[in-house]
Write a protein that holds these residues in place. Structure first.
Motif: not given
Length: 424
Positions: A32-34, A99-105
């Motif tokens: 959901t965050v992504r 960057e946050c999206a990549h970390d979340t992945d």
């Protein structure tokens, strides 16, 4: 009537189920965050496109109508300078969100892999009913300092003490063993009974206590209890006094030729036959021996280990066996279980019970206290403890006690050979 001691239970099928559900929820939240991050990045891209378009439109208007008063008043140099600044700010925010999206992945992938591991663990769960109960363990922080150097010290001492005890030079203690019937021994049906049995024996001279049972379905199961350290610090370096602190440190370093392991192996061989089904239970040093027996190939090829129970033993750093149900009882006031600097890991068939016995007189390391903790865990109705405990002790319900045996040994003060009397 004395109130049962407060306990905390973790591990086992219920703990694994709770962790699996938490991981599944975490994966859902991260997904959901992504999705929200992707939406925010898309909006920022739209903002960049709009601001960029406005900037070039303003530049074109200023070049086309340079003398127009309205244009000169609205599109001043100061206003035009804000466009690149806005573009830079929005681009920076988009970079951070990306960057946050990549970390979340990455986190979502890690959680997904962990979920697969817990799903695999459930396939090994011995058919227990899964529970949503979450078990929270609170570790007393003041106790950590005791355990910081235990494992390095164990490895170093194992090397130092292990040199004289290579396989071709191993100490043999069999001639000092004596096997005799144990009269009036109580019947054992659960872990608290084992602790009370241990409380009544002469641990100073007893290497093993065995009780052979005939189960309701006609099988035989032998409960083997192993006492803990007995020799004092004055015998620290004597390999012929095996139940001392040198053996403890060598066992922490998993030295296969630790004198205590030699004594345990020879004593167990003297009272069991190939193919025997056994439940191994041990206190302190005896708990280390019981748990490490799971990875003794010679022992496992000779007998069938049906379960392992430890009381006040520092075994958290040792790996278990997915096929053997295991319970660890620990008193939070007992420093000994902390000596390996780690708590037993969460496992589908490995349960840890930590209790506190403030009303009990005497040492927190004593077996009467562990009997109370084991009884409290049994009456708690906790699904993890009930499942793993049942897998170990259920065959003893309604079983007939055939014989009890005490294997004793002679110390250095009397090395005359003991009479080898088999109890079978």
């Amino acid at each position: 009537m004395t109130a049962p001691p407060p306990i905390a239970i973790y591990g086992g099928p219920a703990g694994v189920a709770a962790n699996e559900q938490d991981l599944a929820m975490a994966h859902t939240v991260m997904t959901t965050v992504r999705a929200h991050l992707d939406r925010a990045i898309t909006l920022l891209n739209n903002v960049l496109t709009s601001v960029d378009g406005l900037y070039y439109a303003a530049q074109y208007h200023r070049m086309t109508f340079p003398e127009d008063p309205t244009t000169r008043s609205l599109l001043t140099d100061q206003v035009m300078a804000t466009y690149p600044s806005i573009l830079e700010d929005v681009t920076t925010q988009r970079h951070h969100l990306t960057e946050c999206a990549h970390d979340t992945d990455g986190l979502a992938h890690a959680v997904f892999v962990a979920s697969l591991e817990y799903t695999r663990a459930h396939r090994l769960s011995l058919g227990f009913t899964q529970s949503t109960t979450v078990h929270i363990l609170v570790e007393p922080p003041e106790a950590h300092w005791y355990s910081l150097a235990a494992i390095p010290a164990g490895a170093a001492t194992s090397l130092a003490f292990g040199v004289p005890h290579r396989a071709d030079q191993a100490v043999t203690l069999r001639s000092r063993l004596n096997t005799t019937p144990l009269l009036d021994a109580p019947v054992v049906t659960h872990a608290g009974d084992v602790a009370r049995l241990a409380s009544d024996i002469d641990a100073a001279s007893t290497v093993l206590v065995t009780q052979e049972y005939l189960t309701a379905n006609g099988d035989t199961v032998t409960v083997v209890f192993i006492p803990g350290t007995q020799a004092g610090m004055d015998q620290f370096y004597d390999p012929t006094e095996p139940r001392n602190h040198a053996s403890n440190v060598m066992l922490m370093g998993t030295n296969p030729h630790a004198p205590a392991r030699v004594l345990f192996t020879e004593a167990l061989a003297s009272v069991t036959e190939p193919g025997d089904r056994v439940i191994l239970a041990g206190h302190s040093q005896g708990g280390i021996l019981a748990h490490q027996a799971l990875h003794d190939e010679a022992l496992r090829s000779r007998i069938e280990v049906r379960g392992v129970v430890t009381y006040g033993a520092p075994v958290g750093g040792f790996r278990g066996d997915d096929d053997v149900p295991t319970i660890h009882y620990e008193n939070v006031d007992d420093v000994v279980p902390l000596l390996d600097a780690s708590l037993p890991p969460d496992g589908v068939n490995r349960v840890t019970v930590r209790g506190h016995t403030p009303e009990l007189d005497g040492s927190a390391h004593s077996m009467p206290g562990y009997a109370q903790i084991a009884d409290a865990a049994l009456t708690s109705g906790d699904p993890s403890h009930a499942g793993v405990h049942g897998a170990i002790f259920a065959p003893l319900a309604g079983a007939t006690l055939l014989r009890s045996t005490a294997v004793t040994w002679k110390s250095n003060e009397d090395k005359s050979p003991g009479t080898q009397v088999r109890s079978k």
